[in-house]
Design a protein around this motif. Structure first.
Motif, mmCIF file in Angstrom:
data_model
loop_
_atom_site.group_PDB
_atom_site.id
_atom_site.type_symbol
_atom_site.label_atom_id
_atom_site.label_comp_id
_atom_site.label_asym_id
_atom_site.label_seq_id
_atom_site.Cartn_x
_atom_site.Cartn_y
_atom_site.Cartn_z
ATOM 1 N N VAL A 17 4.914 -4.648 -0.655
ATOM 2 C CA VAL A 17 5.254 -3.596 0.273
ATOM 3 C C VAL A 17 6.693 -4.328 0.877
ATOM 4 O O VAL A 17 6.667 -5.544 1.260
ATOM 5 N N VAL A 56 10.128 -0.765 4.733
ATOM 6 C CA VAL A 56 9.112 0.067 5.100
ATOM 7 C C VAL A 56 10.278 1.227 5.892
ATOM 8 O O VAL A 56 10.968 0.675 6.958
ATOM 9 N N ALA A 98 5.697 4.009 2.236
ATOM 10 C CA ALA A 98 4.721 2.755 2.567
ATOM 11 C C ALA A 98 3.797 3.208 3.610
ATOM 12 O O ALA A 98 3.881 2.652 4.802
ATOM 13 N N VAL A 149 -1.007 2.381 1.088
ATOM 14 C CA VAL A 149 -1.276 0.900 1.149
ATOM 15 C C VAL A 149 -2.768 0.613 0.805
ATOM 16 O O VAL A 149 -3.004 -0.212 0.157
ATOM 17 N N LEU A 176 3.045 -8.166 1.688
ATOM 18 C CA LEU A 176 3.131 -7.104 2.722
ATOM 19 C C LEU A 176 4.217 -7.742 3.547
ATOM 20 O O LEU A 176 4.064 -8.830 4.172
ATOM 21 N N LEU A 226 3.836 -0.158 9.372
ATOM 22 C CA LEU A 226 3.744 0.644 8.193
ATOM 23 C C LEU A 226 4.787 2.094 8.698
ATOM 24 O O LEU A 226 5.051 2.348 9.651
#
Length: 455
Positions: free
Chosen positions: A300, A303, A361, A366, A378, A409
């Protein structure tokens, strides 16, 4: 108090025997209730440690600690692990997950009508569901791990390993730290008194402060770290001998100390000489085998914090000011995730990869993608809202540090809808109910990780 230790000993032993026999009560309590119960009886363990400090009591002292330390977390984890194949338990777990998510959302939504009443109801629901979930797992928990003895642990240590189990305890109205070291091959724990907690915790706080300051020179960081080394590592160094693997069970403020980064002289750091593994409890060395099959990675980064959430505008609420100041983009995190994704495809060809960026995201994506992945990386904003305690009192029962710790996020800047399924903030309380069985490595590439308050 009168110094009649011989007469006191059988009474202390009987008190501990009664208290330990009642640890089975934890199997019928919610996490909050279980923690409160353990706190209420903890003084019996501490008093025993103070009354009988001699080396001849080391094995027995550590045996008592093994039964208490981490007992609540271990039971909650066992309930989640053992109930995956039970349909009723799985339904309870899903309802509990929804309730915890609702608590997390409502906690940060500060202008909601009847907020405190809603928090109280949700907190009661959470406790009820946790009690029911614990009940479904009764009789199937791993009793070997729960009742492990020093000899059990001795057989589980590899030849190059040493275990260091820290404990913060109360002695004559003063908090102190003690460490029990256990080296493979000797099978005899050694109790090492580290002294008053105040100077140790102050040294850790000062070290962390310069570690978090990007303007700090290495010499300044190492000078602060050297003080922690002197207080924590030097007393243990001879005891662990030549062990190249350290299994460390921290306690109290030590849970937030990056022990691997301790300077050990000559421009070297502890991790360069010894591999360090952190455990929740010493008994975890008996659970080293990963039985669940996992493969692939979740990465991830990049974002979109401004992405719109599917929110009801009429229910949109302001977020707590101690958390929400507008999360800015992280272009470096975007590049980091792209680089890792390329390397994963090259090095782990054929293994699945989920790469979440931008508006994709989300919390839901997630959480879903993390399940079954061997690696989770992350790269995003992180925070611990320690100045939110008065604002975010959850249902009148005091704030939960697990709700105040979070990763940011997609959609976090859009404002919270307390009736929506997500708010863009993945709290530690929500992470705690994710199914990460089989996950081998999680990287938090974020600010303010490893922070919190011990409760």
């Amino acid at each position: 108090a009168k110094g009649e230790d011989a007469e006191a000993r059988p009474l202390y032993d009987r008190a501990l025997e009664i208290t330990e026999s009642r640890l089975s009560l934890l199997d019928s309590l919610s996490e909050r209730e279980a923690l409160a119960y353990v706190v209420s009886v903890r003084a019996i363990v501490d008093d025993w440690l103070v009354a009988f400090p001699g080396a001849e009591h080391d094995i027995e002292a550590w045996s008592h600690i093994l039964r208490f330390k981490g007992a609540v977390a271990a039971r909650m984890a066992a309930a989640r692990r053992d109930n995956r194949s039970d349909p009723r338990a799985a339904a309870l777990a899903e309802e509990l997950a929804r309730t915890r998510r609702s608590l997390a959302r409502l906690t940060f939504s500060i202008d909601v009508e009847d907020r405190q009443a809603r928090l109280s109801v949700l907190s009661a629901d959470r406790d009820r569901l946790e009690r029911e979930l614990m009940g479904t797992a009764e009789g199937r928990k791993d009793t070997l791990v729960r009742q492990a003895s020093p000899m059990d642990l001795c057989g589980a240590l590899s030849e190059d390993a040493a275990l260091v189990d820290f404990l913060r305890y109360e002695s004559a109205h003063e908090a102190r730290y003690v460490a029990f070291t256990f080296v493979a091959g000797t099978c005899t724990p050694a109790r090492i008194e580290l002294g008053s907690a105040a100077p140790i915790e102050d040294a850790i706080a000062q070290w962390r402060a310069v570690l978090q300051d990007p303007t700090s020179f290495t010499t300044r960081v190492d000078a602060r770290g050297a003080r922690v080394t002197e207080l924590l590592w030097k007393p243990l160094e001879d005891q662990v001998g030549q062990a190249t693997r350290l299994l460390v069970v921290p306690d109290g403020a030590l849970t937030g100390a990056p022990l691997a980064a301790l300077p050990v002289g000559g421009g070297r750091y502890l991790f360069e000489d010894r591999a360090i593994t952190l455990l929740d409890r010493a008994n975890d060395v008996l659970q080293r085998t990963i039985s669940d099959v996992s493969e692939g990675a979740l990465i991830v980064g990049g974002v979109d914090y401004d992405a719109p959430l599917s929110t009801n505008q009429s229910n949109k609420a302001a977020l707590a000011p101690c958390n929400h100041g507008g999360f800015g983009p992280l272009p470096g995190a975007a590049l980091e995730s792209e680089m890792l994704a390329r390397r994963w495809k090259k090095w782990r060809r054929g293994q699945p990869l989920v790469h979440l960026t931008g508006a994709s995201a989300t919390e839901a994506e997630v959480a879903a993608a993390a399940k079954g992945k061997a690696v989770v990386h992350l790269a995003t904003h992180g925070f611990f809202a320690d100045d939110c305690a008065s604002v975010l009192d959850t249902g009148g029962a005091g704030f939960d540090p697990m709700v105040l710790s979070g990763l940011v996020l997609a959609g976090a800047n859009s404002g919270a809808d307390p009736l929506n399924t997500e708010d863009g903030i993945l709290t530690a309380a929500e992470v705690a109910i994710l199914d990460l069985s089989g996950t081998q490595l999680v990287v938090l590439s974020a600010c303010d990780t490893g922070l919190g308050e011990v409760r």
